[in-house]
Structures are given as C-alpha cells and as structure tokens.
Design a protein around this motif. Structure first.
Motif, PDB file in Angstrom:
ATOM      1  N   THR A 137       0.855  -1.182   0.000  1.00  0.00           N
ATOM      2  CA  THR A 137       0.000   0.000   0.000  1.00  0.00           C
ATOM      3  C   THR A 137       0.894   1.237   0.000  1.00  0.00           C
ATOM      4  OG1 THR A 137      -1.642  -1.169   1.330  1.00  0.00           O
ATOM      5  CG2 THR A 137      -1.874   1.202   1.172  1.00  0.00           C
ATOM      6  N   CYS A 138       0.516   2.238  -0.796  1.00  0.00           N
ATOM      7  CA  CYS A 138       1.251   3.499  -0.827  1.00  0.00           C
ATOM      8  C   CYS A 138       0.263   4.651  -0.937  1.00  0.00           C
ATOM      9  CB  CYS A 138       2.226   3.524  -2.004  1.00  0.00           C
ATOM     10  SG  CYS A 138       3.256   5.009  -2.074  1.00  0.00           S
ATOM     11  N   LYS A 139       0.365   5.589  -0.016  1.00  0.00           N
ATOM     12  CA  LYS A 139      -0.527   6.749   0.009  1.00  0.00           C
ATOM     13  C   LYS A 139      -1.990   6.321   0.036  1.00  0.00           C
ATOM     14  CE  LYS A 139       2.836   9.673  -2.394  1.00  0.00           C
ATOM     15  NZ  LYS A 139       3.128  10.514  -3.579  1.00  0.00           N
ATOM     16  N   GLY A 140      -2.231   5.243   0.760  1.00  0.00           N
ATOM     17  CA  GLY A 140      -3.596   4.757   0.917  1.00  0.00           C
ATOM     18  C   GLY A 140      -4.123   3.940  -0.243  1.00  0.00           C
ATOM     19  N   LYS A 141      -3.288   3.699  -1.271  1.00  0.00           N
ATOM     20  CA  LYS A 141      -3.735   2.960  -2.448  1.00  0.00           C
ATOM     21  C   LYS A 141      -2.986   1.632  -2.546  1.00  0.00           C
ATOM     22  CE  LYS A 141      -4.559   7.154  -5.184  1.00  0.00           C
ATOM     23  NZ  LYS A 141      -4.175   7.891  -6.432  1.00  0.00           N
ATOM     24  N   PRO A 142      -3.668   0.566  -2.951  1.00  0.00           N
ATOM     25  CA  PRO A 142      -2.949  -0.697  -3.178  1.00  0.00           C
ATOM     26  C   PRO A 142      -2.011  -0.569  -4.372  1.00  0.00           C
ATOM     27  CG  PRO A 142      -5.239  -0.884  -3.880  1.00  0.00           C
ATOM     28  CD  PRO A 142      -5.120   0.438  -3.197  1.00  0.00           C
ATOM     29  N   VAL A 143      -0.881  -1.241  -4.300  1.00  0.00           N
ATOM     30  CA  VAL A 143       0.123  -1.217  -5.363  1.00  0.00           C
ATOM     31  C   VAL A 143       0.307  -2.641  -5.880  1.00  0.00           C
ATOM     32  CG1 VAL A 143       2.530  -0.692  -5.928  1.00  0.00           C
ATOM     33  CG2 VAL A 143       1.291   0.741  -4.291  1.00  0.00           C
ATOM     34  N   TYR A 144       0.370  -2.778  -7.191  1.00  0.00           N
ATOM     35  CA  TYR A 144       0.495  -4.105  -7.792  1.00  0.00           C
ATOM     36  C   TYR A 144       1.875  -4.713  -7.534  1.00  0.00           C
ATOM     37  CZ  TYR A 144      -3.850  -3.671 -10.461  1.00  0.00           C
ATOM     38  OH  TYR A 144      -5.172  -3.550 -10.834  1.00  0.00           O
ATOM     39  N   HIS A 145       1.877  -6.028  -7.419  1.00  0.00           N
ATOM     40  CA  HIS A 145       3.113  -6.805  -7.395  1.00  0.00           C
ATOM     41  C   HIS A 145       3.611  -6.980  -8.833  1.00  0.00           C
ATOM     42  CE1 HIS A 145       2.873  -8.486  -3.156  1.00  0.00           C
ATOM     43  NE2 HIS A 145       1.700  -7.907  -3.304  1.00  0.00           N
ATOM     44  N   PHE A 146       4.785  -7.580  -8.979  1.00  0.00           N
ATOM     45  CA  PHE A 146       5.371  -7.776 -10.303  1.00  0.00           C
ATOM     46  C   PHE A 146       6.077  -9.117 -10.370  1.00  0.00           C
ATOM     47  CE2 PHE A 146       9.043  -7.232 -13.219  1.00  0.00           C
ATOM     48  CZ  PHE A 146       8.327  -7.048 -14.388  1.00  0.00           C
ATOM     49  N   MET A 147       5.582  -9.975 -11.239  1.00  0.00           N
ATOM     50  CA  MET A 147       6.214 -11.269 -11.513  1.00  0.00           C
ATOM     51  C   MET A 147       6.438 -12.086 -10.248  1.00  0.00           C
ATOM     52  SD  MET A 147       8.881 -10.102 -14.506  1.00  0.00           S
ATOM     53  CE  MET A 147       9.645 -11.714 -14.700  1.00  0.00           C
ATOM     54  N   GLY A 148       5.578 -11.870  -9.267  1.00  0.00           N
ATOM     55  CA  GLY A 148       5.671 -12.648  -8.045  1.00  0.00           C
ATOM     56  C   GLY A 148       6.830 -12.275  -7.151  1.00  0.00           C
ATOM     57  N   VAL A 149       7.556 -11.177  -7.462  1.00  0.00           N
ATOM     58  CA  VAL A 149       8.764 -10.838  -6.713  1.00  0.00           C
ATOM     59  C   VAL A 149       8.711  -9.417  -6.147  1.00  0.00           C
ATOM     60  CG1 VAL A 149      11.278 -10.639  -6.778  1.00  0.00           C
ATOM     61  CG2 VAL A 149      10.142 -12.466  -8.060  1.00  0.00           C
ATOM     62  N   SER A 150       8.674  -8.388  -7.029  1.00  0.00           N
ATOM     63  CA  SER A 150       8.678  -6.973  -6.601  1.00  0.00           C
ATOM     64  C   SER A 150       9.864  -6.667  -5.697  1.00  0.00           C
ATOM     65  CB  SER A 150       7.361  -6.609  -5.899  1.00  0.00           C
ATOM     66  OG  SER A 150       6.285  -6.587  -6.803  1.00  0.00           O
ATOM     67  N   SER A 151      11.045  -6.735  -6.278  1.00  0.00           N
ATOM     68  CA  SER A 151      12.261  -6.568  -5.478  1.00  0.00           C
ATOM     69  C   SER A 151      12.682  -5.124  -5.279  1.00  0.00           C
ATOM     70  CB  SER A 151      13.412  -7.342  -6.125  1.00  0.00           C
ATOM     71  OG  SER A 151      13.731  -6.825  -7.399  1.00  0.00           O
ATOM     72  N   PHE A 152      12.019  -4.167  -5.939  1.00  0.00           N
ATOM     73  CA  PHE A 152      12.387  -2.762  -5.739  1.00  0.00           C
ATOM     74  C   PHE A 152      11.684  -2.203  -4.506  1.00  0.00           C
ATOM     75  CE2 PHE A 152      13.624  -1.770 -10.428  1.00  0.00           C
ATOM     76  CZ  PHE A 152      14.661  -2.671 -10.320  1.00  0.00           C
ATOM     77  N   SER A 153      11.772  -2.953  -3.443  1.00  0.00           N
ATOM     78  CA  SER A 153      11.223  -2.570  -2.151  1.00  0.00           C
ATOM     79  C   SER A 153      12.124  -3.170  -1.084  1.00  0.00           C
ATOM     80  CB  SER A 153       9.792  -3.099  -1.994  1.00  0.00           C
ATOM     81  OG  SER A 153       9.291  -2.842  -0.703  1.00  0.00           O
ATOM     82  N   GLN A 154      12.314  -2.460   0.011  1.00  0.00           N
ATOM     83  CA  GLN A 154      13.160  -2.996   1.085  1.00  0.00           C
ATOM     84  C   GLN A 154      12.600  -4.295   1.644  1.00  0.00           C
ATOM     85  OE1 GLN A 154      13.262   0.858   3.293  1.00  0.00           O
ATOM     86  NE2 GLN A 154      15.410   0.325   3.639  1.00  0.00           N
ATOM     87  N   TYR A 155      11.291  -4.423   1.621  1.00  0.00           N
ATOM     88  CA  TYR A 155      10.636  -5.671   2.029  1.00  0.00           C
ATOM     89  C   TYR A 155       9.627  -6.048   0.954  1.00  0.00           C
ATOM     90  CZ  TYR A 155      12.628  -5.281   6.717  1.00  0.00           C
ATOM     91  OH  TYR A 155      13.499  -5.207   7.780  1.00  0.00           O
ATOM     92  N   THR A 156       9.483  -7.340   0.711  1.00  0.00           N
ATOM     93  CA  THR A 156       8.498  -7.824  -0.239  1.00  0.00           C
ATOM     94  C   THR A 156       7.909  -9.124   0.281  1.00  0.00           C
ATOM     95  OG1 THR A 156       8.093  -8.306  -2.588  1.00  0.00           O
ATOM     96  CG2 THR A 156      10.126  -9.169  -1.641  1.00  0.00           C
ATOM     97  N   VAL A 157       6.776  -9.513  -0.293  1.00  0.00           N
ATOM     98  CA  VAL A 157       6.103 -10.756   0.081  1.00  0.00           C
ATOM     99  C   VAL A 157       5.971 -11.621  -1.159  1.00  0.00           C
ATOM    100  CG1 VAL A 157       3.997 -11.803   1.016  1.00  0.00           C
ATOM    101  CG2 VAL A 157       4.831  -9.631   1.943  1.00  0.00           C
ATOM    102  N   VAL A 158       6.400 -12.882  -1.043  1.00  0.00           N
ATOM    103  CA  VAL A 158       6.342 -13.804  -2.178  1.00  0.00           C
ATOM    104  C   VAL A 158       5.709 -15.113  -1.741  1.00  0.00           C
ATOM    105  CG1 VAL A 158       8.429 -12.769  -3.138  1.00  0.00           C
ATOM    106  CG2 VAL A 158       8.607 -14.857  -1.790  1.00  0.00           C
ATOM    107  N   SER A 159       5.238 -15.860  -2.704  1.00  0.00           N
ATOM    108  CA  SER A 159       4.723 -17.198  -2.439  1.00  0.00           C
ATOM    109  C   SER A 159       5.886 -18.133  -2.099  1.00  0.00           C
ATOM    110  CB  SER A 159       3.975 -17.716  -3.660  1.00  0.00           C
ATOM    111  OG  SER A 159       3.695 -19.099  -3.532  1.00  0.00           O
ATOM    112  N   ASP A 160       5.630 -19.109  -1.246  1.00  0.00           N
ATOM    113  CA  ASP A 160       6.710 -20.031  -0.888  1.00  0.00           C
ATOM    114  C   ASP A 160       7.126 -20.948  -2.030  1.00  0.00           C
ATOM    115  OD1 ASP A 160       4.488 -21.693  -0.863  1.00  0.00           O
ATOM    116  OD2 ASP A 160       4.772 -22.428   1.176  1.00  0.00           O
TER     117      ASP A 160
END
Length: 380
Positions: A137-160
């Motif tokens: 979430t950013c500025k109150g809005k949901p933000v899309y993930h990318f290719m199951g990874v989204s690594s341009f974030s200090q923390y990310t959530v991925v499937s196991d």
C-alpha cells in the motif's frame, strides 16, 4: 523488536504510470498470509524485463506497480503453512514457481508450473498474490506486485513456491543475478538449445543474458562461439568468457546472417537470440544451418511485430524453440547454481559493472538503457 505479524513501513520504487520514472516512496508491506514469506531484500539488479513491463508499448502493464525481480534477501517472517523456510534464511525469489505437485512440475521435460497463472504473458502475471490482493500500500492505495517478486522494495512478500533457500555463506550481491539474467542465458544454452561439444554457436546481444549464454556454450564444449552486438566495448568481456568471433552489424555491408553463414560454411548449429524484436529473431533463425540447426529465442521487445516462419524453413531440418528462466526447475536448481558459483564453476563478478544505493534506481536504468552497464546492483 520483532516485526512478525505487523505491517512494515519501508522504502520502495513505485511506478505510477507507464513510461514514467521510478518514484522513491514510503510503502506499507503487510504480513505474509498462508504459504507466503516476507523477505528483507538485500540486493537487487536491474533487468530489461522490468523496463519492458513499464514501457507504454507493452499492453499488459498495470499501475501503480513495484517492479524488480532479480534479487536476494533474508526471510523476515513466514505465513501459516510455510514449512521450508524460517526467519534468517538467505533466499532467492524468482518469477517461475515450482509447486512440485502439478502436471508440469511432475514432467521432467518442462520447467513450467501451474502456479504461473497466465501462460500467455507470464512476465506480466503474478501482479497480485494468489488470493487476488496486494501486500503493498502506498498513500492509501494498493500497489500491484510484479512477476511474483517486486524486489524494488526494502521488504516484499512472495509465495513459498517462488522461493529457494540458499547457502548461508552466499554473497547476496552476486547470487541475486541467479534470480533471472544469468540463469536464463546460461540455461538457454545448457538446457534449451542443448549445445553439444564441438558445435558452432551464434549469440545475438551481449547484455547479461547474452554473456551468460556465452558461458553456457563454453561449458557445453562449443568449438566456435560467434557473438554480435552494436557496442564494441562488450567484445573484450565476451572473448574473456569464451567468444571466438565478434561482429558488429553496423560495421557490416550486408545482413549479419549472411556473414555468419559464410563464416561457418552454411550456418551455425545453434543460434541464441537475446535481444528481442523481429529483425533479430529473423537473423538468428536465418543464421542456423539446414539439416539440424537450432534457434533458441530468449529476448522480448515491446510493440514489435511477430516472427513469421514458413513450414519449409523447419521442414529443411531447422528447429525453433524458446526458453523461460533458462529451462531450470527453479526451486530445485537455483540452490545448485549458487553452489556452482561458490565453487567457481562460473564468475558472476564479471557481470557487475556498477553498484549503487537503491535511491539511484533511475540512474541504474539510464546506465542499462544507454548500454553502459551489464548489471547494476542496487543495495539498501
């Protein structure tokens, strides 16, 4: 203080619109749900695939989005049902899952997985978690993930199933390249093209993927490796990795496939196309020999026309194929590739031309787009 089960606020590079630069924002990263893992990203590389998916000519992009998919990190927390990971594990995420249960995972001849939910455009898929919601979430809005990874974030959530545990002593600023670029090019030669000892090869494009394909061809025992690129500065490294001949199509007075055919007395045994676009795919296929030549497609270019192939071209004994993540079954193969690097089977250090702080992500992309870098590592 433990962050398990809590929302984490951190920095991320958000793309709000197609064609716009990255914006460094504070985002909120929700805790992992069932069969999910939250990761502290320690190092991430920039890749042309990220640029492709935020290009205005790419029709499957969604916004706002946090891209990035070539990274390595440390497990911060795990969701219910996760059994293969624990906090503190060093890990590499990837966009090609391996659930080990579906008909694809049980088939030794493919590295596809049923968890890759859109086979038509796999690089645009996995824009949300499996429950169709976002963890960003950013500025109150949901933000899309990318290719199951989204690594341009200090923390990310991925499937196991999009994650591999790696050696505790692995250098994360190097093995992050195994999350996409190196594995794709190296595997294109080893697994998909199946380059044979004594064969002749042509590799189109000398970015990180193409240079990795050079290593793959060398390891497979190719006797001649012809490389092509419009940037002569890349030829020194290509030769150090095993290339025998270097061609710049802008310095030739005729189509490059004609030059390659003449050099090899009828065409190469294997051509690996690592740029994308009709012109390059056509040249790669044309450069292969009748009676057994194989052309492997790796590169993708937004907005270009499709490759047209006549039955006669294939009837004459050519094979046309393509690769996704180099044909590796991700969960099983990535830890082995990390071990191969640590045992000096190949040298990832040669690929890293720049290391920058994460805030300079736009500078990293400028270096890539201007052909001034092979791989730039961003660190947090």
């Amino acid at each position: 203080m433990s962050t398990k089960g809590k929302v984490i606020k951190c920095k991320a590079a958000v793309v709000w619109e197609a064609g716009k630069p990255f914006s460094i924002e504070e985002v909120e990263v929700a805790p992992p749900k069932a069969h999910e893992v939250r990761i502290q990203v320690m190092a991430t590389s920039v890749c042309h695939t990220d640029a492709l998916n935020i290009d205005p000519n790419f029709k499957n992009g969604v916004f706002p989005v946090i891209v990035g998919h070539e990274c390595a990190g440390i497990v911060e927390s795990i969701g219910p049902g996760v059994t293969n990971f624990k906090p503190g594990d060093k890990v590499i995420p990837f966009y090609t899952p391996q659930c080990k249960k579906c008909k694809f995972c049980l088939n030794p001849h493919t590295n596809f997985c049923g968890k890759l939910r859109d086979f038509k455009t796999p690089t645009a898929d996995q824009k949300l978690m499996e429950d169709k919601t976002s963890r960003f979430t950013c500025k109150g809005k949901p933000v899309y993930h990318f290719m199951g990874v989204s690594s341009f974030s200090q923390y990310t959530v991925v499937s196991d199933v999009n994650l591999a545990k790696i050696h505790d002593d692995a250098n994360l600023e190097r093995v992050c390249l195994l999350g996409c670029g190196f594995s794709t090019g190296y595997g294109a030669a080893i697994n998909t093209a199946k380059v044979t000892p004594g064969s002749t090869c042509a590799i189109f494009g000398l970015g990180g993927v193409g240079l990795s394909a050079v290593i793959g061809c060398k390891v497979a025992g190719a006797s001649r490796i012809i490389v092509t690129d419009i940037n002569n500065e890349k030829f020194t490294l290509a030769k150090a990795l095993g290339a025998t001949d270097c061609l710049n199509p802008r310095e030739l007075d005729r189509p490059i496939q004609e030059v390659i055919i003449e050099m090899t007395n009828g065409g190469v045994d294997f051509a690996i196309e690592c740029i994308g676009g009709y012109q390059h795919m056509r040249a790669a296929l044309d450069s292969t020999s009748v009676g057994g030549g194989t052309c492997t497609l790796v590169g993708v270019k937004a907005g270009d026309k499709a490759l047209d192939v006549s039955p006669e071209e294939l009837i004459m004994g050519r094979t046309l194929n393509a690769t996704l993540f180099g044909g590796w079954k991700s969960v099983d193969s990535v830890p082995k590739l990390v071990n191969d690097y640590m045992n000096k089977k190949f040298n990832l250090d040669l690929f890293v031309t720049h290391t920058l702080p994460f805030d300079k992500v736009n500078e990293a992309y400028d270096l890539m787009n201007q052909g001034k870098s092979i791989r730039t590592i961003l660190t947090f």
